[in-house]
Design a protein around this motif. Structure first.
Motif, PDB file in Angstrom:
ATOM      1  N   VAL A 198       4.546  -2.714   4.935  1.00 21.07           N
ATOM      2  CA  VAL A 198       3.368  -3.037   5.776  1.00 21.07           C
ATOM      3  C   VAL A 198       4.007  -3.319   6.971  1.00 21.07           C
ATOM      4  CG1 VAL A 198       1.762  -4.512   6.330  1.00 21.07           C
ATOM      5  CG2 VAL A 198       1.737  -3.831   4.109  1.00 21.07           C
ATOM      6  N   ILE A 199       5.157  -4.003   7.183  1.00 14.02           N
ATOM      7  CA  ILE A 199       5.655  -4.417   8.305  1.00 14.02           C
ATOM      8  C   ILE A 199       6.369  -3.272   9.214  1.00 14.02           C
ATOM      9  CG2 ILE A 199       7.776  -5.719   9.561  1.00 14.02           C
ATOM     10  CD1 ILE A 199       7.527  -7.781   7.222  1.00 14.02           C
ATOM     11  N   LEU A 200       6.944  -2.221   8.582  1.00 11.52           N
ATOM     12  CA  LEU A 200       7.278  -1.146   9.181  1.00 11.52           C
ATOM     13  C   LEU A 200       6.133  -0.249   9.741  1.00 11.52           C
ATOM     14  CD1 LEU A 200      10.129   0.218   6.839  1.00 11.52           C
ATOM     15  CD2 LEU A 200      10.405  -0.540   9.309  1.00 11.52           C
ATOM     16  N   LYS A 201       4.998  -0.181   8.986  1.00 10.51           N
ATOM     17  CA  LYS A 201       3.822   0.536   9.480  1.00 10.51           C
ATOM     18  C   LYS A 201       3.181   0.016  10.565  1.00 10.51           C
ATOM     19  CE  LYS A 201      -0.424   2.993   8.017  1.00 10.51           C
ATOM     20  NZ  LYS A 201      -1.107   3.331   6.817  1.00 10.51           N
ATOM     21  N   LYS A 202       3.193  -1.532  10.834  1.00  5.85           N
ATOM     22  CA  LYS A 202       2.681  -2.119  11.739  1.00  5.85           C
ATOM     23  C   LYS A 202       3.657  -1.781  12.984  1.00  5.85           C
ATOM     24  CE  LYS A 202      -0.514  -5.464  10.948  1.00  5.85           C
ATOM     25  NZ  LYS A 202      -1.808  -5.322  11.680  1.00  5.85           N
ATOM     26  N   ALA A 203       4.917  -2.004  12.780  1.00  2.00           N
ATOM     27  CA  ALA A 203       5.792  -1.621  13.916  1.00  2.00           C
ATOM     28  C   ALA A 203       5.677  -0.236  14.202  1.00  2.00           C
ATOM     29  CB  ALA A 203       7.293  -1.842  13.638  1.00  2.00           C
ATOM     30  N   ALA A 204       5.457   0.817  13.528  1.00  2.00           N
ATOM     31  CA  ALA A 204       5.312   2.350  14.111  1.00  2.00           C
ATOM     32  C   ALA A 204       4.110   2.455  14.845  1.00  2.00           C
ATOM     33  CB  ALA A 204       5.415   3.046  12.711  1.00  2.00           C
ATOM     34  N   THR A 205       3.054   1.236  14.610  1.00  2.00           N
ATOM     35  CA  THR A 205       1.718   1.414  15.564  1.00  2.00           C
ATOM     36  C   THR A 205       1.968   1.142  16.954  1.00  2.00           C
ATOM     37  OG1 THR A 205       1.102  -0.556  14.936  1.00  2.00           O
ATOM     38  CG2 THR A 205       0.374   1.477  13.437  1.00  2.00           C
ATOM     39  N   LYS A 206       3.058   0.337  17.262  1.00  2.00           N
ATOM     40  CA  LYS A 206       3.484   0.068  18.536  1.00  2.00           C
ATOM     41  C   LYS A 206       4.172   0.919  19.505  1.00  2.00           C
ATOM     42  CE  LYS A 206       3.478  -4.987  17.080  1.00  2.00           C
ATOM     43  NZ  LYS A 206       4.404  -6.214  16.875  1.00  2.00           N
ATOM     44  N   HIS A 207       3.893   0.785  20.750  1.00  2.94           N
ATOM     45  CA  HIS A 207       4.750   1.689  21.741  1.00  2.94           C
ATOM     46  C   HIS A 207       5.786   1.000  22.294  1.00  2.94           C
ATOM     47  CE1 HIS A 207       5.432   4.759  24.791  1.00  2.94           C
ATOM     48  NE2 HIS A 207       5.600   3.845  25.460  1.00  2.94           N
ATOM     49  N   THR A 221       3.719  -0.708 -10.010  1.00  2.00           N
ATOM     50  CA  THR A 221       2.826  -1.708  -9.465  1.00  2.00           C
ATOM     51  C   THR A 221       2.846  -1.751  -7.730  1.00  2.00           C
ATOM     52  OG1 THR A 221       4.224  -3.393  -9.359  1.00  2.00           O
ATOM     53  CG2 THR A 221       2.963  -3.363 -11.392  1.00  2.00           C
ATOM     54  N   SER A 222       4.059  -1.069  -7.396  1.00  2.56           N
ATOM     55  CA  SER A 222       3.741  -1.069  -5.836  1.00  2.56           C
ATOM     56  C   SER A 222       2.717  -0.303  -5.306  1.00  2.56           C
ATOM     57  CB  SER A 222       5.278  -0.456  -5.396  1.00  2.56           C
ATOM     58  OG  SER A 222       5.376   0.753  -5.739  1.00  2.56           O
ATOM     59  N   TYR A 223       2.341   0.843  -6.061  1.00  5.38           N
ATOM     60  CA  TYR A 223       1.138   1.671  -5.339  1.00  5.38           C
ATOM     61  C   TYR A 223       0.091   0.733  -5.464  1.00  5.38           C
ATOM     62  CZ  TYR A 223       4.253   5.637  -6.633  1.00  5.38           C
ATOM     63  OH  TYR A 223       5.215   6.344  -6.723  1.00  5.38           O
ATOM     64  N   ILE A 224      -0.404  -0.157  -6.279  1.00  5.95           N
ATOM     65  CA  ILE A 224      -1.461  -1.031  -6.505  1.00  5.95           C
ATOM     66  C   ILE A 224      -1.180  -1.954  -5.029  1.00  5.95           C
ATOM     67  CG2 ILE A 224      -2.581  -2.975  -7.485  1.00  5.95           C
ATOM     68  CD1 ILE A 224      -1.370  -1.601 -10.032  1.00  5.95           C
ATOM     69  N   TYR A 225      -0.130  -2.539  -4.705  1.00  4.07           N
ATOM     70  CA  TYR A 225       0.051  -3.444  -3.629  1.00  4.07           C
ATOM     71  C   TYR A 225      -0.084  -2.670  -2.369  1.00  4.07           C
ATOM     72  CZ  TYR A 225       2.758  -6.101  -7.261  1.00  4.07           C
ATOM     73  OH  TYR A 225       3.236  -6.651  -8.389  1.00  4.07           O
ATOM     74  N   VAL A 226       0.470  -1.548  -2.280  1.00  8.35           N
ATOM     75  CA  VAL A 226       0.523  -0.802  -1.079  1.00  8.35           C
ATOM     76  C   VAL A 226      -0.917  -0.527  -0.864  1.00  8.35           C
ATOM     77  CG1 VAL A 226       0.969   1.556   0.192  1.00  8.35           C
ATOM     78  CG2 VAL A 226       2.661  -0.130  -0.996  1.00  8.35           C
ATOM     79  N   THR A 227      -1.753  -0.075  -1.941  1.00  9.86           N
ATOM     80  CA  THR A 227      -3.096   0.188  -1.484  1.00  9.86           C
ATOM     81  C   THR A 227      -4.005  -0.819  -1.131  1.00  9.86           C
ATOM     82  OG1 THR A 227      -2.854   2.119  -3.241  1.00  9.86           O
ATOM     83  CG2 THR A 227      -5.136   1.176  -2.736  1.00  9.86           C
ATOM     84  N   GLY A 258      -3.114  -1.683   2.246  1.00 11.70           N
ATOM     85  CA  GLY A 258      -3.644  -0.699   3.259  1.00 11.70           C
ATOM     86  C   GLY A 258      -5.354  -0.839   3.592  1.00 11.70           C
ATOM     87  N   VAL A 259      -6.050  -1.318   2.808  1.00 14.39           N
ATOM     88  CA  VAL A 259      -7.239  -1.617   2.637  1.00 14.39           C
ATOM     89  C   VAL A 259      -7.528  -2.763   3.534  1.00 14.39           C
ATOM     90  CG1 VAL A 259      -9.537  -2.183   1.479  1.00 14.39           C
ATOM     91  CG2 VAL A 259      -8.057  -0.318   0.660  1.00 14.39           C
ATOM     92  N   LYS A 260      -6.873  -3.810   3.472  1.00 17.55           N
ATOM     93  CA  LYS A 260      -7.058  -5.422   3.785  1.00 17.55           C
ATOM     94  C   LYS A 260      -6.586  -5.175   5.161  1.00 17.55           C
ATOM     95  CE  LYS A 260      -9.303  -7.318   0.440  1.00 17.55           C
ATOM     96  NZ  LYS A 260     -10.582  -7.774   0.537  1.00 17.55           N
ATOM     97  N   ILE A 261      -5.337  -4.649   5.335  1.00 16.77           N
ATOM     98  CA  ILE A 261      -4.599  -5.031   6.628  1.00 16.77           C
ATOM     99  C   ILE A 261      -5.041  -3.653   7.502  1.00 16.77           C
ATOM    100  CG2 ILE A 261      -2.353  -5.206   7.786  1.00 16.77           C
ATOM    101  CD1 ILE A 261      -1.415  -6.592   5.270  1.00 16.77           C
TER     102      ILE A 261
END
Length: 119
Positions: free
Chosen positions: A26-35, A80-86, A89-92
């Motif tokens: 999640v941290i990496l995905k958030k970082a990837a959205t920044k310029h 279980t990582s698939y569950i956490y990531v999903t 993804g929905v909440k954040i």
């Protein structure tokens, strides 16, 4: 210490490692959205470095946990990582969970339950 309790505690360590690995994603995905101003700043910033350090910690937790967790149980717990990531993804990120993804998640959860009942 009772062997079952010991194995359970090590399994919890593995699950915690899987969970914090999902947090790092999640941290990496958030970082990837920044310029970022440059290619170097894109990879050498606090969120990205922190996420990779969390991945390293997660790896060491897995190595430690496999001292007692049976090799056949490890991939089941790691699924279980698939569950956490999903959920993240929905909440954040406000992602939508489609029908195929929902079916896949139920299959994963079903597999975990079936494995647990068989042990």
């Amino acid at each position: 210490m009772d062997q079952n309790l010991k194995a359970f505690l090590y399994a919890l360590v593995l699950l915690l490692g899987v969970f914090i690995s999902a947090v790092a994603q999640v941290i990496l995905k958030k970082a990837a959205t920044k310029h970022y101003g440059s290619f170097v700043k894109e990879y050498l910033n606090v969120p990205v470095i922190s996420a990779y350090l969390i991945f390293v910690l997660s790896t060491f937790m897995s190595i430690f946990a496999y001292k007692e967790v049976p090799l056949s149980l490890g991939p089941v717990l790691e699924a279980t990582s698939y569950i956490y990531v999903t959920i993240f993804g929905v909440k954040i990120f406000g992602e939508k969970v489609g029908r195929k993804k929902l079916i896949a998640l139920f299959l994963i959860i079903g597999g975990i339950i079936i494995y647990s009942l068989g042990s």
